[in-house]
Design an enzyme around this catalytic site. Structure first.
Site, PDB file in Angstrom:
ATOM      1  N   CYS A 194      43.655  45.034  47.018  1.00  0.00           N
ATOM      2  CA  CYS A 194      42.860  46.163  47.548  1.00  0.00           C
ATOM      3  C   CYS A 194      43.816  47.599  47.658  1.00  0.00           C
ATOM      4  O   CYS A 194      43.342  48.518  47.334  1.00  0.00           O
ATOM      5  CB  CYS A 194      41.788  45.931  48.629  1.00  0.00           C
ATOM      6  SG  CYS A 194      42.732  45.348  49.934  1.00  0.00           S
ATOM      7  N   GLU A 251      35.885  46.291  54.694  1.00  0.00           N
ATOM      8  CA  GLU A 251      37.143  46.332  54.206  1.00  0.00           C
ATOM      9  C   GLU A 251      36.620  46.593  52.472  1.00  0.00           C
ATOM     10  O   GLU A 251      36.587  45.419  51.995  1.00  0.00           O
ATOM     11  CB  GLU A 251      37.919  45.082  54.722  1.00  0.00           C
ATOM     12  CG  GLU A 251      38.243  44.806  56.095  1.00  0.00           C
ATOM     13  CD  GLU A 251      39.272  46.010  56.450  1.00  0.00           C
ATOM     14  OE1 GLU A 251      39.854  46.800  55.699  1.00  0.00           O
ATOM     15  OE2 GLU A 251      39.510  46.076  57.697  1.00  0.00           O
ATOM     16  N   LEU A 252      36.975  47.746  52.102  1.00  0.00           N
ATOM     17  CA  LEU A 252      36.720  48.091  50.711  1.00  0.00           C
ATOM     18  C   LEU A 252      37.704  48.432  49.963  1.00  0.00           C
ATOM     19  O   LEU A 252      38.837  48.165  50.022  1.00  0.00           O
ATOM     20  CB  LEU A 252      35.438  48.966  50.897  1.00  0.00           C
ATOM     21  CG  LEU A 252      34.377  48.797  51.941  1.00  0.00           C
ATOM     22  CD1 LEU A 252      33.358  49.873  51.897  1.00  0.00           C
ATOM     23  CD2 LEU A 252      33.591  47.402  51.485  1.00  0.00           C
ATOM     24  N   ASN A 305      40.053  37.724  45.859  1.00  0.00           N
ATOM     25  CA  ASN A 305      41.310  37.988  45.628  1.00  0.00           C
ATOM     26  C   ASN A 305      42.296  37.369  46.472  1.00  0.00           C
ATOM     27  O   ASN A 305      43.422  37.180  46.177  1.00  0.00           O
ATOM     28  CB  ASN A 305      41.652  39.528  45.379  1.00  0.00           C
ATOM     29  CG  ASN A 305      41.343  40.238  46.558  1.00  0.00           C
ATOM     30  OD1 ASN A 305      40.481  39.975  47.288  1.00  0.00           O
ATOM     31  ND2 ASN A 305      41.898  41.430  46.627  1.00  0.00           N
ATOM     32  N   GLU A 347      38.513  52.597  41.178  1.00  0.00           N
ATOM     33  CA  GLU A 347      39.616  51.494  41.431  1.00  0.00           C
ATOM     34  C   GLU A 347      39.486  50.619  40.374  1.00  0.00           C
ATOM     35  O   GLU A 347      38.292  49.812  39.781  1.00  0.00           O
ATOM     36  CB  GLU A 347      38.719  50.658  42.565  1.00  0.00           C
ATOM     37  CG  GLU A 347      39.847  49.492  43.023  1.00  0.00           C
ATOM     38  CD  GLU A 347      39.219  48.616  44.109  1.00  0.00           C
ATOM     39  OE1 GLU A 347      37.866  48.355  44.173  1.00  0.00           O
ATOM     40  OE2 GLU A 347      39.859  48.206  44.803  1.00  0.00           O
ATOM     41  N   GLY A 369      35.186  43.215  50.453  1.00  0.00           N
ATOM     42  CA  GLY A 369      34.667  43.494  48.934  1.00  0.00           C
ATOM     43  C   GLY A 369      34.712  44.928  48.497  1.00  0.00           C
ATOM     44  O   GLY A 369      35.186  45.665  49.040  1.00  0.00           O
ATOM     45  N   SER A 370      33.825  44.868  47.653  1.00  0.00           N
ATOM     46  CA  SER A 370      33.628  46.432  46.790  1.00  0.00           C
ATOM     47  C   SER A 370      32.871  47.319  47.345  1.00  0.00           C
ATOM     48  O   SER A 370      31.922  46.922  48.310  1.00  0.00           O
ATOM     49  CB  SER A 370      33.157  46.193  45.387  1.00  0.00           C
ATOM     50  OG  SER A 370      32.002  45.529  45.481  1.00  0.00           O
TER      51      SER A 370
HETATM   52  P1  NAP Z   1      32.348  41.950  45.670  1.00  0.00           P
HETATM   53  O1  NAP Z   1      31.768  41.565  44.437  1.00  0.00           O
HETATM   54  O2  NAP Z   1      31.933  42.909  46.441  1.00  0.00           O
HETATM   55  O3  NAP Z   1      32.232  40.350  46.436  1.00  0.00           O
HETATM   56  C1  NAP Z   1      32.604  40.160  47.878  1.00  0.00           C
HETATM   57  C2  NAP Z   1      31.671  39.252  48.379  1.00  0.00           C
HETATM   58  O4  NAP Z   1      30.401  39.921  48.870  1.00  0.00           O
HETATM   59  C3  NAP Z   1      31.401  38.122  47.601  1.00  0.00           C
HETATM   60  O5  NAP Z   1      31.454  36.823  48.616  1.00  0.00           O
HETATM   61  C4  NAP Z   1      30.114  38.305  47.307  1.00  0.00           C
HETATM   62  O6  NAP Z   1      29.542  36.761  46.752  1.00  0.00           O
HETATM   63  C5  NAP Z   1      29.404  39.080  48.112  1.00  0.00           C
HETATM   64  N1  NAP Z   1      28.393  39.744  47.690  1.00  0.00           N
HETATM   65  C6  NAP Z   1      28.004  40.108  46.581  1.00  0.00           C
HETATM   66  N2  NAP Z   1      26.638  40.673  46.454  1.00  0.00           N
HETATM   67  C7  NAP Z   1      26.346  40.593  47.765  1.00  0.00           C
HETATM   68  C8  NAP Z   1      24.979  40.892  48.512  1.00  0.00           C
HETATM   69  N3  NAP Z   1      24.192  41.541  47.824  1.00  0.00           N
HETATM   70  N4  NAP Z   1      25.046  40.873  49.687  1.00  0.00           N
HETATM   71  C9  NAP Z   1      25.819  40.048  50.676  1.00  0.00           C
HETATM   72  N5  NAP Z   1      27.148  39.665  49.867  1.00  0.00           N
HETATM   73  C10 NAP Z   1      27.339  39.942  48.693  1.00  0.00           C
HETATM   74  O7  NAP Z   1      34.130  41.734  45.651  1.00  0.00           O
HETATM   75  P2  NAP Z   1      35.227  41.037  44.866  1.00  0.00           P
HETATM   76  O8  NAP Z   1      34.895  41.337  43.494  1.00  0.00           O
HETATM   77  O9  NAP Z   1      35.159  39.494  45.348  1.00  0.00           O
HETATM   78  O10 NAP Z   1      36.290  41.632  45.462  1.00  0.00           O
HETATM   79  C11 NAP Z   1      37.022  42.774  44.943  1.00  0.00           C
HETATM   80  C12 NAP Z   1      36.736  44.080  45.575  1.00  0.00           C
HETATM   81  O11 NAP Z   1      37.143  43.772  47.229  1.00  0.00           O
HETATM   82  C13 NAP Z   1      37.517  45.228  45.563  1.00  0.00           C
HETATM   83  O12 NAP Z   1      36.881  46.242  45.549  1.00  0.00           O
HETATM   84  C14 NAP Z   1      38.627  45.254  46.556  1.00  0.00           C
HETATM   85  O13 NAP Z   1      39.240  46.218  46.754  1.00  0.00           O
HETATM   86  C15 NAP Z   1      37.827  44.637  47.522  1.00  0.00           C
HETATM   87  N6  NAP Z   1      38.872  44.211  48.605  1.00  0.00           N
HETATM   88  C16 NAP Z   1      39.200  44.928  49.708  1.00  0.00           C
HETATM   89  C17 NAP Z   1      39.914  44.476  50.662  1.00  0.00           C
HETATM   90  C18 NAP Z   1      40.259  45.118  52.127  1.00  0.00           C
HETATM   91  O14 NAP Z   1      40.960  44.460  52.879  1.00  0.00           O
HETATM   92  N7  NAP Z   1      39.884  46.646  51.950  1.00  0.00           N
HETATM   93  C19 NAP Z   1      40.803  43.348  50.497  1.00  0.00           C
HETATM   94  C20 NAP Z   1      40.382  42.486  49.235  1.00  0.00           C
HETATM   95  C21 NAP Z   1      39.332  43.048  48.401  1.00  0.00           C
HETATM   96  P3  NAP Z   1      29.412  36.388  45.095  1.00  0.00           P
HETATM   97  O15 NAP Z   1      31.046  36.109  44.985  1.00  0.00           O
HETATM   98  O16 NAP Z   1      28.771  35.251  44.861  1.00  0.00           O
HETATM   99  O17 NAP Z   1      29.161  37.569  44.080  1.00  0.00           O
END
Ligand code: NAP
Length: 495
Positions: A304, A270-271, A174, A398, A250-251
């Protein structure tokens, strides 16, 4: 997270948006060399569906090499003087500013982020690197009064902050530039080396950043970028013993899985969040209404700290709702490359369908859609929901979509309790001009940040930022990320 610099919507810039963002074939940066893979994966324009790049997919062997290169580069980089790290990071900041429009176009296309917010993201990354450059010069420990203990009498004590080694940065789609910057800038400032795995849907911006870091003078091996799925490359990085720290955004489920597999590595998480904001009767509605609209729908709600739960005091609920709906109806939805676009597509159709299903489910359970609710492909109309209950998915999970729930309350304490009624705890907001209420909210709300007279979405890049509860572990915001990316080394001298 989202905060446009005041008055800078980017949309009023002169000139055309660069449509040709770059070449189609990309390479990965491993150990100072640009390398191909045996396989590639396409990156698509999230609005048109057109392929805008083919990116090599890292194999296990390439991942090993990237981590090995970072490990090898660590001794020299960690001893590189602070003034040199400062200059390199400052140059990176300047280069980002120089290429702002081209990079914004890449973000716009690969993430589907509206142009004005893409430009805003590059501006923020320029600052994040500038803050990181400045921080490189002030990483230090402090003295410890050893004689506070009888056993310490006669000794001198102080501690140093030392880089941890190889930092693995795993980032979401994002904010494909600024959330990468929040790991790479502080990591390099502190003297660490990095392996970055960007989100598979948005790797082009990360690769462009790698080119910029190389041009700025980051030596070979210090920064590596490899692309591949979370289940392969992400897991290989997570479990590699040469990695000292994982900095993940990420999530929550993916974050939790990483913690389970990471063993004794340091981690920053950072979730997600389902952010709430309270509107009290004394709120300045002229300020609150437009800000709440941006907070709910910027980047199609895929932020997020996007505003998802809006608690309205019954004395202002009717007026707020009608002004909010009117402002929402004026949003321009569609092609993010159009300069006046407000809401572009979501990251993929599956996510848009999931959000649409949550809306339908809420309606079936008694909620009412006041605006939006319709989807075409990846584009979900900005959706305003009333009569939602706490246990509905649109409230308690979320959403990460352009939807917001309006909830009417009578007692202020009840609103504070409802904001807290969440497994998440990233940021929250309250609009009031009553200092006692503001302080009550600050005291009672269990989140990493409470914004008074703003919504949950406010962030600038040097403030401490991170979540409580399921929203994460540790803090970012350059100085705070540096703390998380350094080890304390205590020195005690017995003369
Ligand atoms: P995501 O699906 O959790 O993916 C984040 C990253 O993790 C991607 O690079 C993904 O790779 C990787 N990943 C997936 N499975 C993994 C595994 N088993 N082992 C290691 N890495 C893995 O999140 P998203 O959909 O990209 O982003 C949305 C989420 O991020 C939301 O929940 C949002 O709230 C959160 N977020 C939090 C913040 C904060 O600062 N707190 C900021 C922005 C976003 P792939 O792309 O290859 O699947």
């Amino acid at each position: 997270m989202y905060a446009l610099p005041p008055g800078d919507a980017g949309g009023g810039r002169k000139g055309e948006i660069p449509m040709e963002i770059a070449r189609k074939g990309y390479k990965l940066l491993v150990g100072g060399a640009w390398v191909d893979g045996t396989e590639t994966m396409p990156v698509i324009d999230k609005y048109t569906g057109e392929t805008i790049g083919d990116v090599p997919v890292a194999s296990r062997e390439m991942t090993d090499r990237a981590i090995g290169a970072a490990r090898e580069a660590f001794p020299a980089w960690s001893r590189t003087p602070a003034h040199r790290r400062f200059r390199i990071l400052e140059k990176a900041s300047q280069l980002l500013a120089k290429h702002q429009e081209e990079i914004a176009a890449t973000i716009c296309r690969e993430a589907g982020k509206a142009w004005k917010y893409s430009v805003g993201e590059v501006s923020r990354a320029v600052e994040t690197f500038q803050f990181s450059a400045e921080e490189a010069k002030r990483i230090h420990g402090e003295t410890v009064p050893m004689d506070a203990s009888t056993a310490g009498e006669g000794r001198m004590g102080f501690y140093l902050r030392c880089p941890v080694g190889v930092v693995a940065a795993i980032t979401p789609f994002n904010f494909p530039l600024n959330l990468v910057a929040h790991k790479v800038g502080p990591g390099l400032a502190a003297g660490n080396t990095l392996v970055l795995k960007p989100a598979s849907t948005t790797p082009l911006t990360a690769i462009r950043l790698a080119e910029i870091l190389e041009e700025a003078g980051v030596p070979g091996g210090v920064f590596n970028v490899i692309v591949g799925s979370g289940g392969t490359v992400g897991e290989w990085i997570t479990t590699d013993p040469r990695v000292a720290k994982i900095s993940f955004t990420g999530s929550p489920p993916v974050g939790e899985g990483i913690i389970r597999k990471a063993g004794l590595k340091k981690v920053t998480m950072e979730l997600g969040n389902n952010s709430g904001t309270i509107i009290e009767p004394d709120a300045d509605l002229d300020a609150a209404v437009p800000r709440c609209v941006v907070s709910a729908f910027a980047n199609s709600g895929q932020v997020c700290i996007s505003l998802q739960r809006l608690y309205l005091h019954k004395a202002v609920a009717r007026e707020f709702t009608s002004r909010f709906l009117e402002a929402t109806s004026r949003l321009k939805v569609g092609n993010p490359l159009e300069k006046d676009c407000d809401v572009g597509p979501m990251i993929d159709e599956g996510e848009a369908r999931r959000a649409e299903a949550w809306i339908r489910e809420a309606v079936a359970e008694g909620a009412k859609v006041l605006a939006g609710g319709k989807r075409e492909g990846r584009v979900l109309q900005p959706t305003v929901i009333a009569n939602a209950r706490a246990e509905m998915k649109v409230m308690c999970q979320e959403a990460f979509a352009p939807l917001v729930c309006l909830y009417e309350y009578e007692k202020f304490e009840e609103a504070v309790r409802m904001v807290n009624d969440s497994p998440y705890g990233l940021q929250a907001g309250i609009y009031t001009n009553d200092i006692r209420k503001a302080l009550h909210a600050v005291d009672r709300i269990d989140t990493g940040g409470v914004m008074v007279n703003d919504t949950s979405i406010f962030r600038v890049d040097h403030m401490p930022y991170g979540g409580n509860k399921m929203s994460g572990l540790g803090r970012e915001g350059v100085r705070f990320a540096v703390e998380e990316m350094t080890n304390i080394k205590m020195v005690v001298i017995k003369p």
